[in-house]
Design an enzyme around this catalytic site. Structure first.
Site, PDB file in Angstrom:
ATOM      1  N   ARG A 123       0.815  -1.230   0.000  1.00  0.00           N
ATOM      2  CA  ARG A 123       0.000   0.000   0.000  1.00  0.00           C
ATOM      3  C   ARG A 123       0.852   1.285   0.000  1.00  0.00           C
ATOM      4  NH1 ARG A 123      -2.846  -3.383   3.430  1.00  0.00           N
ATOM      5  NH2 ARG A 123      -4.754  -4.158   2.450  1.00  0.00           N
TER       6      ARG A 123
ATOM      7  N   LYS B  62       3.804  11.521 -11.394  1.00  0.00           N
ATOM      8  CA  LYS B  62       2.997  10.642 -12.251  1.00  0.00           C
ATOM      9  C   LYS B  62       3.746   9.317 -12.389  1.00  0.00           C
ATOM     10  CE  LYS B  62       0.299  13.730 -15.192  1.00  0.00           C
ATOM     11  NZ  LYS B  62       0.069  14.190 -16.576  1.00  0.00           N
TER      12      LYS B  62
ATOM     13  N   GLU C 134      11.118  18.483 -24.436  1.00  0.00           N
ATOM     14  CA  GLU C 134      10.318  18.748 -23.232  1.00  0.00           C
ATOM     15  C   GLU C 134      10.846  20.000 -22.519  1.00  0.00           C
ATOM     16  OE1 GLU C 134       7.543  17.369 -22.461  1.00  0.00           O
ATOM     17  OE2 GLU C 134       7.520  15.300 -23.205  1.00  0.00           O
TER      18      GLU C 134
ATOM     19  N   LYS D 126       8.362  23.217 -13.766  1.00  0.00           N
ATOM     20  CA  LYS D 126       7.460  22.074 -13.577  1.00  0.00           C
ATOM     21  C   LYS D 126       6.958  22.040 -12.133  1.00  0.00           C
ATOM     22  CE  LYS D 126       6.184  17.420 -14.319  1.00  0.00           C
ATOM     23  NZ  LYS D 126       6.290  16.176 -15.043  1.00  0.00           N
TER      24      LYS D 126
ATOM     25  N   GLU E  37      -3.655  17.216 -11.778  1.00  0.00           N
ATOM     26  CA  GLU E  37      -4.129  17.613 -13.104  1.00  0.00           C
ATOM     27  C   GLU E  37      -5.630  17.895 -13.167  1.00  0.00           C
ATOM     28  OE1 GLU E  37      -1.851  15.829 -16.296  1.00  0.00           O
ATOM     29  OE2 GLU E  37      -3.546  16.115 -17.663  1.00  0.00           O
TER      30      GLU E  37
ATOM     31  N   ARG F  58      -2.271  21.836 -14.663  1.00  0.00           N
ATOM     32  CA  ARG F  58      -1.184  20.908 -15.035  1.00  0.00           C
ATOM     33  C   ARG F  58      -1.297  20.447 -16.489  1.00  0.00           C
ATOM     34  NH1 ARG F  58       1.598  16.123 -11.369  1.00  0.00           N
ATOM     35  NH2 ARG F  58       2.964  15.348 -13.027  1.00  0.00           N
TER      36      ARG F  58
ATOM     37  N   ASN G  62       0.870  19.348 -21.153  1.00  0.00           N
ATOM     38  CA  ASN G  62       0.543  18.503 -22.314  1.00  0.00           C
ATOM     39  C   ASN G  62       0.652  19.280 -23.623  1.00  0.00           C
ATOM     40  OD1 ASN G  62      -0.017  16.340 -20.635  1.00  0.00           O
ATOM     41  ND2 ASN G  62      -2.155  16.958 -20.369  1.00  0.00           N
TER      42      ASN G  62
ATOM     43  N   HIS H  48       1.366  17.672 -26.935  1.00  0.00           N
ATOM     44  CA  HIS H  48       1.227  16.224 -26.746  1.00  0.00           C
ATOM     45  C   HIS H  48       0.011  15.629 -27.466  1.00  0.00           C
ATOM     46  CE1 HIS H  48       4.404  16.862 -23.909  1.00  0.00           C
ATOM     47  NE2 HIS H  48       4.396  15.619 -23.472  1.00  0.00           N
TER      48      HIS H  48
ATOM     49  N   HIS I 171       1.127  12.656 -29.412  1.00  0.00           N
ATOM     50  CA  HIS I 171       0.679  11.288 -29.112  1.00  0.00           C
ATOM     51  C   HIS I 171       0.048  10.637 -30.341  1.00  0.00           C
ATOM     52  CE1 HIS I 171       0.497  11.778 -24.444  1.00  0.00           C
ATOM     53  NE2 HIS I 171       1.682  11.433 -24.880  1.00  0.00           N
TER      54      HIS I 171
ATOM     55  N   HIS J  54       9.563   9.864 -27.985  1.00  0.00           N
ATOM     56  CA  HIS J  54       8.500  10.702 -27.425  1.00  0.00           C
ATOM     57  C   HIS J  54       8.771  12.199 -27.646  1.00  0.00           C
ATOM     58  CE1 HIS J  54       5.303  11.955 -24.764  1.00  0.00           C
ATOM     59  NE2 HIS J  54       6.161  12.632 -24.025  1.00  0.00           N
TER      60      HIS J  54
HETATM   61  P1  NAD Z   1      13.566   5.363 -21.560  1.00  0.00           P
HETATM   62  O1  NAD Z   1      13.342   5.291 -20.118  1.00  0.00           O
HETATM   63  O2  NAD Z   1      13.063   4.241 -22.399  1.00  0.00           O
HETATM   64  O3  NAD Z   1      15.119   5.560 -21.837  1.00  0.00           O
HETATM   65  C1  NAD Z   1      15.567   5.670 -23.170  1.00  0.00           C
HETATM   66  C2  NAD Z   1      16.724   4.724 -23.473  1.00  0.00           C
HETATM   67  O4  NAD Z   1      17.913   5.266 -22.917  1.00  0.00           O
HETATM   68  C3  NAD Z   1      16.577   3.341 -22.885  1.00  0.00           C
HETATM   69  O5  NAD Z   1      17.086   2.393 -23.793  1.00  0.00           O
HETATM   70  C4  NAD Z   1      17.445   3.401 -21.633  1.00  0.00           C
HETATM   71  O6  NAD Z   1      17.927   2.136 -21.243  1.00  0.00           O
HETATM   72  C5  NAD Z   1      18.552   4.294 -22.109  1.00  0.00           C
HETATM   73  N1  NAD Z   1      19.235   5.054 -21.064  1.00  0.00           N
HETATM   74  C6  NAD Z   1      18.690   5.694 -20.023  1.00  0.00           C
HETATM   75  N2  NAD Z   1      19.606   6.405 -19.380  1.00  0.00           N
HETATM   76  C7  NAD Z   1      20.771   6.194 -20.017  1.00  0.00           C
HETATM   77  C8  NAD Z   1      22.084   6.687 -19.834  1.00  0.00           C
HETATM   78  N3  NAD Z   1      22.374   7.573 -18.892  1.00  0.00           N
HETATM   79  N4  NAD Z   1      23.044   6.252 -20.660  1.00  0.00           N
HETATM   80  C9  NAD Z   1      22.753   5.377 -21.666  1.00  0.00           C
HETATM   81  N5  NAD Z   1      21.525   4.915 -21.916  1.00  0.00           N
HETATM   82  C10 NAD Z   1      20.553   5.316 -21.098  1.00  0.00           C
HETATM   83  O7  NAD Z   1      12.933   6.700 -22.195  1.00  0.00           O
HETATM   84  P2  NAD Z   1      12.640   8.146 -21.586  1.00  0.00           P
HETATM   85  O8  NAD Z   1      12.535   9.032 -22.759  1.00  0.00           O
HETATM   86  O9  NAD Z   1      13.543   8.503 -20.488  1.00  0.00           O
HETATM   87  O10 NAD Z   1      11.196   7.967 -20.939  1.00  0.00           O
HETATM   88  C11 NAD Z   1      10.066   7.669 -21.709  1.00  0.00           C
HETATM   89  C12 NAD Z   1       8.991   7.210 -20.761  1.00  0.00           C
HETATM   90  O11 NAD Z   1       8.697   8.267 -19.843  1.00  0.00           O
HETATM   91  C13 NAD Z   1       7.683   6.848 -21.430  1.00  0.00           C
HETATM   92  O12 NAD Z   1       7.236   5.624 -20.915  1.00  0.00           O
HETATM   93  C14 NAD Z   1       6.733   7.969 -21.018  1.00  0.00           C
HETATM   94  O13 NAD Z   1       5.400   7.529 -20.914  1.00  0.00           O
HETATM   95  C15 NAD Z   1       7.292   8.362 -19.687  1.00  0.00           C
HETATM   96  N6  NAD Z   1       6.992   9.746 -19.288  1.00  0.00           N
HETATM   97  C16 NAD Z   1       6.492   9.944 -18.049  1.00  0.00           C
HETATM   98  C17 NAD Z   1       6.233  11.221 -17.613  1.00  0.00           C
HETATM   99  C18 NAD Z   1       5.758  11.447 -16.207  1.00  0.00           C
HETATM  100  O14 NAD Z   1       5.404  12.582 -15.872  1.00  0.00           O
HETATM  101  N7  NAD Z   1       5.752  10.435 -15.374  1.00  0.00           N
HETATM  102  C19 NAD Z   1       6.505  12.320 -18.434  1.00  0.00           C
HETATM  103  C20 NAD Z   1       7.019  12.085 -19.712  1.00  0.00           C
HETATM  104  C21 NAD Z   1       7.263  10.797 -20.124  1.00  0.00           C
HETATM  105  N1  GLY Z   2       4.558  15.161 -18.191  1.00  0.00           N
HETATM  106  C1  GLY Z   2       3.341  15.784 -17.869  1.00  0.00           C
HETATM  107  C2  GLY Z   2       3.069  15.895 -16.415  1.00  0.00           C
HETATM  108  O1  GLY Z   2       3.876  15.551 -15.582  1.00  0.00           O
HETATM  109  O2  GLY Z   2       2.015  16.314 -16.055  1.00  0.00           O
END
Ligand code: NAD
Ligand code: GLY
Length: 360
Positions: A121, A143, A185, A227, A237, A241, A245, A248, A252, A265
């Protein structure tokens, strides 16, 4: 080391930003009175570079460490991998006094964060973001979640970390493409929230592209401050917030229509922002000069801006499937010139698409 506070009452937490700080993780966790046992969630790509310093830092601060390695890739951001994490947490004897360290990009951060939100939990967690996208966006704001076969990020929770530790030097091992995707971003904050930051990015595009650490430190700090200020005012949101987006909705749709294979992305968001800029101009929120500046900055950051040639019906289907559809209307984020925004319900989405040159 810069420290920014995300002010959310009893859920407040600091974001530490600096170079060469991974080896301080253990002592920082100690200062924050986190429990004696830590589970580090990462993947083999990131683990190969950073698991050892992270584990050593935790162990030398007196923590015992359970290592949880999951496969690398968005396709593994699912319930199966989540169950694997739960299994490892149970096997490792992690209890309510333990905590999770998310060592990775947005995929690891979202998944480890959701595991922390739900295991027993809810146990504390720490974000150690290793991509630029994760540093300026996903590790901040709470998030967390996983994908469902029917859509991205459909299962999740708002769950804030106890702290975020950003080490800018870990970005050195990131591919150019992944790094540049994160710059999209970062640009978003300037376009809709802070004209001064937008102009800073314009003036320093080259330094940012070359991962100049001093410049990156300043830019990452500003992005996180922006942020944080949004999240503090609208954690879950309810309204404001949604500004995050920006770009996006179309971004998306581009990701969906290209089956998540053609664009990262941030690249898709850059395309979405260029289109949103044009739409904002057409709707009278912004000027042609602002649209030009936005597209020029994205191009200077080597981000794509052209919409892939799908038809109106295809874009409509992808957009209507998105979470941002509410009560039959599309909540769209417009830039008001540069540094400001408006959020409005749009009934006639095909009119927006026409502005972007999408036709039948
Ligand atoms: P990712 O986590 O897939 O990382 C991208 C690639 O880089 C992967 O292959 C990873 O292994 C590699 N990598 C990471 N750090 C590294 C480093 N320092 N050196 C070498 N390789 C490295 O992609 P991302 O762009 O970081 O994240 C995308 C994800 O984030 C999506 O799932 C998306 O939905 C999510 N997201 C969440 C939020 C939120 O607010 N929670 C916001 C935007 C995106
Ligand atoms: N990446 C959008 C948010 O955190 O709300």
């Amino acid at each position: 080391m810069d420290a920014i506070q995300v002010g959310l009452g009893e859920r407040s937490y600091p974001i530490y930003i600096a170079s060469h700080t991974l080896n301080r993780l253990g002592s920082i966790c100690l200062e924050h009175k986190l429990g004696r046992k830590a589970a580090v969630v990462t993947n083999p790509t990131i683990g190969a570079h950073y698991l050892q310093p992270v584990e050593e830092s935790l162990v030398s601060a007196g923590f015992s460490v359970c290592r949880i390695e999951i496969p690398d890739g968005e396709i593994y951001k699912n319930s199966e991998t989540l169950n694997f994490i739960y299994d490892k947490l149970i096997d490792g004897g992690l209890d309510r006094g333990s905590f999770i360290v998310a060592l990775g990009g947005g995929v690891i951060g979202d998944m480890a964060g959701y595991a922390a939100a739900t295991y027993l939990r809810g146990i504390p967690f720490v974000q150690v973001p290793t991509t630029l996208l994760a540093q300026v966006d996903s590790s901040v704001g709470g998030k967390t979640g996983i994908n469902h076969p029917l859509g991205k990020n459909l299962i999740g929770a708002f769950y804030q970390p106890k702290l975020v530790l950003m080490d800018l030097t870990v970005l050195d091992t990131l591919s150019d493409r992944q790094y540049i995707s994160g710059l999209a971003e970062m640009a978003k904050y300037g376009i809709v929230l802070d004209a001064q930051f937008f102009h800073f990015m314009e003036a320093n595009a080259d330094k940012l592209l070359h991962r100049d650490k001093a410049c990156l430190q300043q830019a990452t700090k500003t992005a996180c401050l922006l942020k944080a200020s949004v999240v503090e005012r609208d954690e879950r949101e309810g309204g404001l917030r949604a500004v995050l987006n920006y770009g996006h909705t179309i971004g998306h749709a581009v990701e969906t229509l290209t089956d998540y294979r053609q664009f990262l992305h941030g690249e898709a968001v850059a395309i979405g922002m260029a289109q949103a800029a044009q739409i904002s101009e057409e709707m009278g929120f912004s000027s042609p000069e602002c649209t030009k500046s936005i597209c020029c900055l994205l191009a200077a950051l080597q981000l794509p801006t052209n919409l892939p040639p799908f038809k109106t019906d295809q874009y409509l289907a992808a957009i209507f499937h998105d979470k941002k559809m509410k009560d039959g209307g599309l909540s769209f984020v417009f830039n008001k010139d540069i540094g400001n925004f408006a959020i409005d319900k749009v009934k006639d989405v095909s009119r927006l698409l026409k502005v972007c040159g999408v036709g039948d």
